[in-house]
Design an enzyme around this catalytic site. Structure first.
Site, mmCIF file in Angstrom:
data_model
loop_
_atom_site.group_PDB
_atom_site.id
_atom_site.type_symbol
_atom_site.label_atom_id
_atom_site.label_comp_id
_atom_site.label_asym_id
_atom_site.label_seq_id
_atom_site.Cartn_x
_atom_site.Cartn_y
_atom_site.Cartn_z
ATOM 1 N N ASP A 1 -13.003 13.685 9.032
ATOM 2 C CA ASP A 1 -12.466 12.750 8.517
ATOM 3 C C ASP A 1 -10.900 13.516 8.731
ATOM 4 O O ASP A 1 -10.072 14.353 8.648
ATOM 5 C CB ASP A 1 -12.532 12.001 7.200
ATOM 6 N N ARG B 1 0.874 -1.474 -0.347
ATOM 7 C CA ARG B 1 0.030 -0.448 0.015
ATOM 8 C C ARG B 1 0.605 1.205 0.393
ATOM 9 O O ARG B 1 0.512 2.089 -0.761
ATOM 10 C CB ARG B 1 -0.952 -0.451 1.206
HETATM 11 C C1 LIG Z 1 -14.819 3.160 5.917
HETATM 12 S S1 LIG Z 1 -14.619 4.817 5.241
HETATM 13 C C2 LIG Z 1 -16.467 5.117 6.362
HETATM 14 C C3 LIG Z 1 -17.466 6.528 6.106
HETATM 15 C C4 LIG Z 1 -18.649 6.409 5.780
HETATM 16 N N1 LIG Z 1 -17.873 6.096 7.606
HETATM 17 C C5 LIG Z 1 -19.382 5.182 5.630
HETATM 18 O O1 LIG Z 1 -19.823 4.157 6.534
HETATM 19 O O2 LIG Z 1 -19.368 5.349 4.565
HETATM 20 C C6 LIG Z 1 -13.716 5.224 6.676
HETATM 21 C C7 LIG Z 1 -13.251 6.648 7.092
HETATM 22 O O3 LIG Z 1 -12.506 6.535 8.468
HETATM 23 C C8 LIG Z 1 -11.625 6.910 8.446
HETATM 24 N N2 LIG Z 1 -10.421 7.137 9.509
HETATM 25 C C9 LIG Z 1 -9.833 6.396 10.219
HETATM 26 N N3 LIG Z 1 -9.764 6.589 11.089
HETATM 27 C C10 LIG Z 1 -9.841 7.564 11.318
HETATM 28 C C11 LIG Z 1 -9.820 8.220 13.064
HETATM 29 N N4 LIG Z 1 -8.573 8.033 13.558
HETATM 30 N N5 LIG Z 1 -9.593 9.759 12.715
HETATM 31 C C12 LIG Z 1 -10.691 9.931 11.750
HETATM 32 N N6 LIG Z 1 -10.940 9.053 10.757
HETATM 33 C C13 LIG Z 1 -11.183 8.395 10.543
HETATM 34 C C14 LIG Z 1 -11.523 7.092 7.197
HETATM 35 O O4 LIG Z 1 -10.098 7.950 6.344
HETATM 36 C C15 LIG Z 1 -12.449 6.563 5.818
HETATM 37 O O5 LIG Z 1 -12.452 7.605 5.296
#
Ligand SMILES: C[S@@+](CC[C@H](N)C(=O)[O-])C[C@H]1O[C@@H](n2cnc3c(N)ncnc32)[C@H](O)[C@@H]1O
Length: 291
Positions: A160, A50
């Site tokens: 995010d 990645r």
């Molecule tokens: C799979 S997406 C989910 C998006 C949306 N909430 C949904 O359920 O469709 C997960 C998101 O969480 C964010 N994320 C992961 N770890 C995070 C953190 N520590 N703080 C903020 N955002 C985070 C990632 O960047 C990503 O955009």
């Protein structure tokens, strides 16, 4: 054309520079500390695969330079690193039952209670990815506000840690195929169809943009907002976190919700055994208990 495979990695079959043991251990510790993601030893090849793209984008020859960047300027790269090792997968009206609960039950009750001029209604989409979740919330909210016919100071905060995801959310322009979960009526109502060079794209309506504030925020770091929020959506985010990180996060969410305030988690996420401040009231839908 075949991928170029360096000598170091020819055996492992991974294109690009090798990820040494020390570098992998540094990355594991860094990712755990800043992103709450516990990477097992088995994830080494995945991480390497990645991050190779990231190294290329930064024109770096090896992981030593990348680790040095994380040591000297962690904030500049944290979002990109997290995006590379996790996923931004999302969709409009994903897990539609959550939006139904919001539209048919919660919003009706809140708007009934928020009668005075200047009453605030706040929803937080924590881990909003590329914006489909907060804009879905905005459609439901805009429709409820229209029906109630009164002025309510309503806003959705969408946060995010991924800069690329936030930039897409800010843009609010999606290929039409991404609108799969949106009804025809809502497509007509809440999206502007692109023409000419924008053919095949749909742009969210300015009214939805008005309701959504997009901001960078790492859930593991300090939060500038005080709350309270009427609801928190944190769906498909904690799936990457280990138990202690989830536990701390749920405690922090509880502080920003009033008694009875709902917290929506993703379809494979649970609070089971992690918090006694919430009770389950629906499918991956929790409510802060009254004291
Ligand atoms: C799979 S997406 C989910 C998006 C949306 N909430 C949904 O359920 O469709 C997960 C998101 O969480 C964010 N994320 C992961 N770890 C995070 C953190 N520590 N703080 C903020 N955002 C985070 C990632 O960047 C990503 O955009």
């Amino acid at each position: 054309m075949n991928a170029v495979v360096s000598h170091d990695n020819a055996v492992a079959g991974v294109a690009g520079p090798a990820l040494g043991d020390g570098e992998f251990q540094f990355l594991r510790a860094f990712v755990y500390r800043h992103c709450g993601i516990a990477l097992s030893e088995q994830k080494r090849q995945l991480v390497q695969g990645r991050l190779v793209r990231r190294l290329r984008a930064l024109r770096m020859k090896g992981f030593d330079a990348y680790c040095e960047l994380l040591r000297t300027d962690p904030d500049s790269e944290l979002g990109e690193l997290a995006s590379a090792i996790s996923t931004n997968v999302t969709a409009f009206f994903r897990e539609v039952h959550h939006f139904e609960a919001l539209a048919n039950d919660m919003l009706l009750r809140w708007l009934e209670h928020k009668r005075r001029e200047g009453d605030r209604l706040r929803i937080w989409s924590a881990g909003c990815s590329t914006g489909e979740e907060p804009y879905s919330l905005a459609m439901v909210l805009a429709e409820a506000l229209e029906r109630c016919g009164r002025h309510v100071d309503a806003k959705i905060l969408a946060t995010d840690l991924s800069p690329a995801a936030l930039a897409a959310a800010q843009k609010g322009v999606y290929p039409v195929e991404r609108l799969e979960g949106v009804s025809d009526e809502r497509r007509r109502r809440w999206f502007l169809r692109g023409e000419g060079d924008y053919e095949g794209l749909a742009c969210v309506h300015p009214r939805l943009r008005e309701l959504v504030t997009i901001a960078p925020l790492n859930l593991l770091h300090e939060w500038p907002m005080q709350g309270p929020f009427d609801a928190i959506f944190c769906r498909n985010v904690v799936i990457y976190f280990d138990q202690p990180t989830k536990q701390k996060l749920f405690t922090r969410f509880a502080r920003l919700l009033p008694a009875g305030g709902p917290l929506f988690l993703g379809h494979s996420e649970s609070m089971h055994g992690l918090s006694d401040e919430f009770e389950l009231i629906g499918r991956t839908l929790y409510r802060k208990k009254t004291a």
